[in-house]
Each structure stands twice: as structure tokens, then as C-alpha cells.
Design a protein around this motif. Structure first.
Motif, mmCIF file in Angstrom:
data_model
loop_
_atom_site.group_PDB
_atom_site.id
_atom_site.type_symbol
_atom_site.label_atom_id
_atom_site.label_comp_id
_atom_site.label_asym_id
_atom_site.label_seq_id
_atom_site.Cartn_x
_atom_site.Cartn_y
_atom_site.Cartn_z
ATOM 1 N N ASP A 150 0.926 -1.250 -0.055
ATOM 2 C CA ASP A 150 0.129 0.159 0.128
ATOM 3 C C ASP A 150 0.899 1.313 0.002
ATOM 4 O OD1 ASP A 150 -2.421 -1.546 0.113
ATOM 5 O OD2 ASP A 150 -2.770 -1.280 2.287
ATOM 6 N N ASN A 151 1.959 1.067 0.750
ATOM 7 C CA ASN A 151 2.877 2.342 0.894
ATOM 8 C C ASN A 151 3.344 2.596 -0.491
ATOM 9 O OD1 ASN A 151 5.961 3.440 1.586
ATOM 10 N ND2 ASN A 151 4.429 4.066 3.077
ATOM 11 N N VAL A 152 4.084 1.605 -1.059
ATOM 12 C CA VAL A 152 4.657 1.744 -2.406
ATOM 13 C C VAL A 152 3.864 2.135 -3.295
ATOM 14 C CG1 VAL A 152 6.209 0.420 -4.160
ATOM 15 C CG2 VAL A 152 6.624 0.093 -1.617
ATOM 16 N N ALA A 153 2.699 1.716 -3.291
ATOM 17 C CA ALA A 153 1.722 1.953 -4.542
ATOM 18 C C ALA A 153 1.451 3.621 -4.722
ATOM 19 C CB ALA A 153 0.465 1.149 -4.378
ATOM 20 N N LYS A 154 1.679 4.079 -3.474
ATOM 21 C CA LYS A 154 1.357 5.653 -3.588
ATOM 22 C C LYS A 154 2.631 6.494 -4.111
ATOM 23 C CE LYS A 154 -1.514 5.662 0.549
ATOM 24 N NZ LYS A 154 -1.342 4.087 0.845
ATOM 25 N N GLN A 155 2.467 7.617 -4.452
ATOM 26 C CA GLN A 155 3.317 8.479 -5.311
ATOM 27 C C GLN A 155 4.571 8.840 -4.216
ATOM 28 O OE1 GLN A 155 0.145 8.365 -6.382
ATOM 29 N NE2 GLN A 155 0.950 6.954 -7.987
ATOM 30 N N GLY A 156 4.587 8.776 -2.992
ATOM 31 C CA GLY A 156 5.767 9.176 -2.273
ATOM 32 C C GLY A 156 5.882 10.551 -1.675
ATOM 33 N N CYS A 157 6.959 10.821 -1.186
ATOM 34 C CA CYS A 157 7.100 12.148 -0.452
ATOM 35 C C CYS A 157 8.174 13.237 -1.121
ATOM 36 C CB CYS A 157 7.788 11.827 0.954
ATOM 37 S SG CYS A 157 6.853 10.690 2.112
ATOM 38 N N PRO A 158 7.906 14.223 -1.133
ATOM 39 C CA PRO A 158 8.936 15.209 -1.492
ATOM 40 C C PRO A 158 10.622 15.097 -0.947
ATOM 41 C CG PRO A 158 7.270 16.445 -0.416
ATOM 42 C CD PRO A 158 6.850 15.026 -0.353
ATOM 43 N N PRO A 159 11.294 15.074 -1.728
ATOM 44 C CA PRO A 159 12.776 15.272 -1.076
ATOM 45 C C PRO A 159 12.864 16.557 -0.576
ATOM 46 C CG PRO A 159 12.978 15.139 -3.202
ATOM 47 C CD PRO A 159 11.551 15.101 -3.205
ATOM 48 N N PHE A 160 13.853 16.939 0.278
ATOM 49 C CA PHE A 160 14.301 18.181 0.684
ATOM 50 C C PHE A 160 14.610 19.143 -0.330
ATOM 51 C CE2 PHE A 160 17.499 21.299 1.551
ATOM 52 C CZ PHE A 160 16.904 22.169 2.538
ATOM 53 N N GLY A 161 13.879 20.165 -0.375
ATOM 54 C CA GLY A 161 14.020 21.380 -1.360
ATOM 55 C C GLY A 161 12.465 21.602 -1.926
ATOM 56 N N VAL A 162 11.878 20.573 -2.235
ATOM 57 C CA VAL A 162 10.530 20.297 -2.713
ATOM 58 C C VAL A 162 9.210 20.498 -1.791
ATOM 59 C CG1 VAL A 162 8.982 19.011 -4.306
ATOM 60 C CG2 VAL A 162 11.393 19.092 -4.860
ATOM 61 N N GLU A 163 8.401 21.362 -2.254
ATOM 62 C CA GLU A 163 7.284 21.703 -1.265
ATOM 63 C C GLU A 163 6.148 21.162 -2.072
ATOM 64 O OE1 GLU A 163 7.149 25.073 1.486
ATOM 65 O OE2 GLU A 163 9.072 25.695 0.009
ATOM 66 N N LEU A 164 5.003 20.571 -1.448
ATOM 67 C CA LEU A 164 3.847 20.271 -2.227
ATOM 68 C C LEU A 164 2.621 20.774 -1.361
ATOM 69 C CD1 LEU A 164 4.155 16.481 -2.981
ATOM 70 C CD2 LEU A 164 4.500 18.486 -4.508
ATOM 71 N N ARG A 165 1.647 21.031 -1.957
ATOM 72 C CA ARG A 165 0.458 21.577 -1.238
ATOM 73 C C ARG A 165 -0.879 21.299 -2.221
ATOM 74 N NH1 ARG A 165 0.084 28.157 -1.371
ATOM 75 N NH2 ARG A 165 -0.736 28.486 -3.860
#
Length: 534
Positions: A344-359
Motif C-alpha cells: 500500500d505504501n509503495v503504491a502511492k506516489q511518495g514524499c518530496p525530497p528536501f527542497g521540494v514543497e507540495l500543497r
């Protein structure tokens, strides 16, 4: 100042690799089946030869140098050599249809076009429509007629070219994305953005690359910076294995013969490789980590990799994000999770690395909560995210740097992003975009067609394939075959709809626009006839 301030330049990447990892191999498997071997040290010297050769041709700082090529060592040299003379390397996607190729090469005002021999028919068809291109150079073949030879050009140089003076905000790369409407748009990468992206990419929670890594980038070098792999590999001196062919047997053989530990590509390639593995019994060799991007990775694929002890990570990004926007990573409690929870975790698109922000925001641009339930328009900002398209009059990002991706997503409380829909009417097939609007507009020109709508439907290999819904003109004698034949020279062949479905009417909004959301809902469970018959 208390610290030194050397600029972040792409040339520093190749200088580092050539100096500190000089003997680490670069392997190229060419279209004719031959294999050649180079090293980071040789690539560094060839890059200087390339820069000298281009300079002799009159190419100077700021000029665009185009490539129409697959993955190989000569292509790698052009990335670094063009950077060293201050040029901008424009990687052209040969899968685009002719009209798009002509537009982007002319829009970029490319002065040089380097190409693989396999793409000679494309060059022959289009060269008279490319007035800015002064030099046509064959990457992998001897000179013929007025087509120069890459090998002969750089072979005449001594490799002592001095890099030109550059600022880290100078442009270094150019890649066009077709988007959903209008002409393709150019994304102009800078030295600074590419270097920061490369340093980020090697981190354990991103691509996890080191000097011990042997990387086979299946993603083509003309696609979104080849996901940054040619730059990231130079920072650590990883061995690179290139293939001009994505044939399953070729790739499997390279994985085994070269000791590949890391690979990256779209799901479609792995579907073919699984079939080859099942048929032959060949295993994974030393392969340990696979990055999947371009389109959603099927759950069954994730499960297979994980059951075979291959670490698989989902990636999400765009040409406009250089392209890493998010990367699947193992959370701190990974070892305590069940197998299904891990999938389930891998099937999602993941987290932004340092430097990238999402909203995520609503239609009124109000920021929405990161609760794992609320969906909104996905926006992104960071040091390797686009601010303005090439030669555009206005910024693509807002005054605070937020770029609207066109995707609809939700963000979980732990920062994991999950794509739930696409705001733009695009169909993603095998990791490549198909514009439903352009497909519809082309179909509307066919005799007997009154109205048309294109939607993507599920396909086990390509993720999505287009079907075309058509309303006939009254009394018109029109068939699926006639529409397909009409579209044959209007769009790329892989854009052709898998089926044409005739309907009495199409749904519309109050303003007369096609109600695409309803069509996607109506056809979300549609099964293609070709699959039903299989």
C-alpha cells in the motif's frame, strides 16, 4: 565572506567524475547489437573534444544543440560537452509526430542536430523545414553526403578545451512537453537546478546511488532529463549501462552481463521483461532497486518485485520538475508493517525530497488539509521546478513560486502524496502523454464526424489507451476503419484510438463544453474488445 562560493555548474559534475572516478565504466549497447566500453575519464576528455568541435562549427554560449537519439555514451558526451561551451542541449523526443518535431526544433532555433542513424528517415523528411539547423551530425555512423560524423569531429580534437566562464543560473538543457492544448512548451533547465537535483537524487531515500551502483536507465535520455540519472551518476561515479533498444531480452542480458544493481523506467518495459523472465527462467542477477515512474505502477508488479526481494520505489514528476517531485521511501516503521501495508505504501506516489514543497488547493486556491482524505489541485515549488516556459511572456508559477501540476491529489498526514485524478484531459499510455483534445480536434476533421471525445480506458500493458467516442453527422456513412485511416497521418501512430465507439450524443456542461468527468466515469470499467477476445 567566511566560505568559498564556487558556482554550481554541470561542468563540475563531469570534472569530478573524470578526476575521482576515472576508471569507472560507461557501457553502450548500440542499435546494431554491438557493445562499446568507455570510462568517466574518457567521457570527460571526449566532452572537451565535443565542445572544441562545436566551437569550430561556430556554436557559442547560449546556442541550442539538438539531439535525436537513444541512450548511449556519445549522447552522454554531448550533454557534458554542450554544457562546457555554454550551450543548451535540446533533447528531442523522436516519438513525436512530424508537425511537433518541426515546431519544437524551430521554436528552439537549434543550430545543430545530432542524430542516430535509425532516425535518418525522420531527418530526411524534415530537414527542409528546419531553417535554423546548420549542421546535421550522425552520432553512430560514418559521414555521408553533408551529414557529418560525430566520431570524426571529436577525433580531430585534443581534449584540452577550457570550459567557458559560466554563471550557475545560465541555461544548460531544454526539453519540450506536449501538455494538453496548443503547441509543445519548452522547459529550460539551469546549471544550478540540475546540480541540486543530481545531489538530491543520490540520497538513500531517493535513488540510493553510490560508486558501487551499476545503473541501467531504461528511461530514454530524451525524456525529462532521463530522470536526472546521467548527472546523478557523475556525482558518485556510478557505472552506467546504456541500451539503444528496450527489447526485453537485450535488457535482461545487460542486467546479467553488466551486474546491474539499479534500473529506472516506466511499467510497460517491466511487463515485457517479466514475460521474458517467465518464458526463459532468467532471474534478476544483481538487480536490487527499481524506480518506477511515468505512469502508475500496477499493484501486481509491486508485489512481484517485493516478493523477489527487489526494492521498488514509485516516483512522480514532470518535465517541469526536472523531473523528481516525489519518491517512494520506506517509512521509519517499515519493518513492523505487514506485506500488504508495505505494498500500500509503495503504491502511492511518495514524499518530496528536501527542497521540494507540495500543497493541494481547491478551485478558489484555498489550501486544503493534509488529511489523507481531501483531494485538491496539486501544486509544487522548489529549486528545480519551472518558473517560466522557454520564450513565454508570463510565468508558469505564481508570485510565491507555486506551479500547478494539473494533477488532482491528496496528501496523507505523514507527507505521502497520492494522485487521485488528472485535472488536464490527458491520457497516459506507456509513460507518455496523449492529448485527448488534440486527438478530438483531429477526429473532427474526418468526413461524417459531427462530434468526438477521447477518453483513456484501462489497459494491462500500457496503463491507459484511448477510445474515441463519435457522433455521426446525420445521414453520414462513416465507419471505424474510415476514421482510423483518416487519422493515420494526422497524429502519431501510437496516439491512434484502440477503438472508435459510435454514440447518439455526448454529455455537455452548461457552457457547451464536453463533460469529460462524466465520460471518464462512464467508461472507467470499459473493457477493450481486443482484451475481451484475448
Amino acid at each position: 565572506m567566511s566560505m568559498q562560493g564556487q558556482p554550481l555548474l554541470v561542468t563540475s559534475l563531469i570534472d569530478h567524475a573524470a578526476r575521482e572516478h576515472a576508471s569507472r565504466e560507461i557501457v553502450s549497447r548500440w542499435a546494431d547489437g554491438s557493445v562499446t566500453r568507455s570510462t568517466w575519464g574518457e567521457v570527460g576528455k571526449d566532452a572537451r573534444r565535443f565542445a572544441a568541435a562545436m566551437t569550430k562549427l561556430g556554436i557559442a554560449k547560449g546556442d541550442r544543440i539538438a539531439t535525436l537519439a537513444m541512450n548511449h555514451g556519445h549522447h552522454l558526451v554531448s550533454w557534458y560537452g554542450s554544457a562546457g561551451l555554454g550551450g543548451v542541449l535540446h533533447t528531442v523526443n523522436p516519438r513525436l509526430f512530424d508537425e511537433q518535431l518541426v515546431y519544437i526544433i524551430n521554436h528552439a532555433a537549434d543550430r545543430v542536430l545530432l542524430f542516430d542513424a535509425m532516425f535518418l528517415p525522420i531527418v530526411e523528411r524534415l530537414r527542409d523545414q528546419l531553417p535554423t539547423v546548420e549542421h546535421f551530425i550522425l552520432f553512430d555512423a560514418p559521414a555521408q553526403g553533408d551529414y557529418k560524423s560525430y566520431r570524426e569531429l571529436i577525433g580531430a580534437e585534443d581534449g584540452r578545451f577550457q570550459w567557458v566562464d559560466l554563471d550557475e543560473r545560465d541555461p544548460v538543457g531544454l526539453c519540450y512537453t506536449s501538455g494538453t492544448t496548443g503547441n509543445p512548451k519548452g522547459v529550460l533547465y539551469e546549471h544550478r537546478s540540475n546540480v541540486i537535483h543530481a545531489i538530491t537524487e543520490i540520497q538513500p531515500d531517493v535513488f540510493d546511488m553510490s560508486n558501487r551502483s551499476v545503473v541501467l536507465p531504461i528511461v530514454p535520455m530524451f525524456h525529462a532529463n532521463s530522470w536526472g540519472i546521467p548527472f546523478a551518476a557523475a556525482t558518485v561515479g556510478a557505472k552506467l549501462v546504456f541500451s539503444a533498444s528496450n527489447d526485453a531480452q537485450v535488457l535482461c542480458d545487460l542486467i546479467h552481463n553488466e551486474g546491474v544493481t539499479h534500473s529506472a523506467g516506466v511499467p510497460t518495459v517491466w511487463i515485457a521483461m517479466f514475460a521474458h523472465m517467465d518464458k526463459t527462467g532468467i532471474g534478476y542477477g544483481k538487480l536490487a532497486r527499481v524506480i518506477i515512474g511515468g505512469s502508475a505502477c500496477p499493484r501486481a508488479m509491486i508485489e512481484r518485485f517485493m516478493k523477489d526481494d527487489i526494492e521498488v520505489a514509485h516516483a512522480w514528476g514532470m518535465t517541469e520538475t526536472s523531473p523528481i517531485g516525489t519518491m517512494g521511501k520506506r517509512p521509519w516503521n517499515w519493518d513492523a508493517m505487514s506485506f500488504d501495508e508495505k505494498v500500500d505504501n509503495v503504491a502511492k506516489q511518495g514524499c518530496p525530497p528536501f527542497g521540494v514543497e507540495l500543497r493541494i488547493v481547491d478551485d478558489e486556491d484555498q489550501i486544503l488539509p493534509r488529511d489523507g482524505e481531501t483531494s485538491g489541485r496539486l501544486q509544487i515549488r522548489g529549486p528545480w521546478i519551472i518558473q517560466r516556459y522557454y520564450r513565454a511572456d508570463e510565468d508558469a508559477a505564481d508570485e510565491d513560486g507555486w506551479f500547478d501540476t494539473g494533477d488532482v491529489a491528496l496528501i496523507h498526514p505523514d507527507g505521502v502524496m497520492q494522485i487521485t485524478d488528472r485535472a488536464k484531459d490527458v491520457i497516459k499510455s506507456g509513460g507518455e502523454w496523449i492529448s485527448s483534445i488534440e486527438l478530438e480536434n483531429a477526429a473532427l476533421g474526418a468526413p461524417g464526424v459531427q462530434e468526438a471525445a477521447a477518453v483513456g480506458v484501462y489497459h494491462p500493458k500500457w496503463d491507459e489507451r484511448p477510445v474515441l467516442l463519435v457522433v455521426k453527422k446525420p445521414g453520414a456513412d462513416v465507419s471505424e476503419a474510415s476514421i482510423t485511416a483518416y487519422l493515420g497521418d494526422k497524429i502519431a501512430k501510437w496516439w491512434l484510438p484502440d477503438e472508435v465507439i459510435f454514440v447518439d450524443a455526448l454529455p455537455h456542461t452548461a457552457t457547451g463544453k464536453l463533460l469529460k468527468r462524466q465520460l471518464r466515469e462512464d467508461y472507467k470499467d470499459y473493457r477493450l474488445k481486443s482484451l475481451a477476445a484475448a
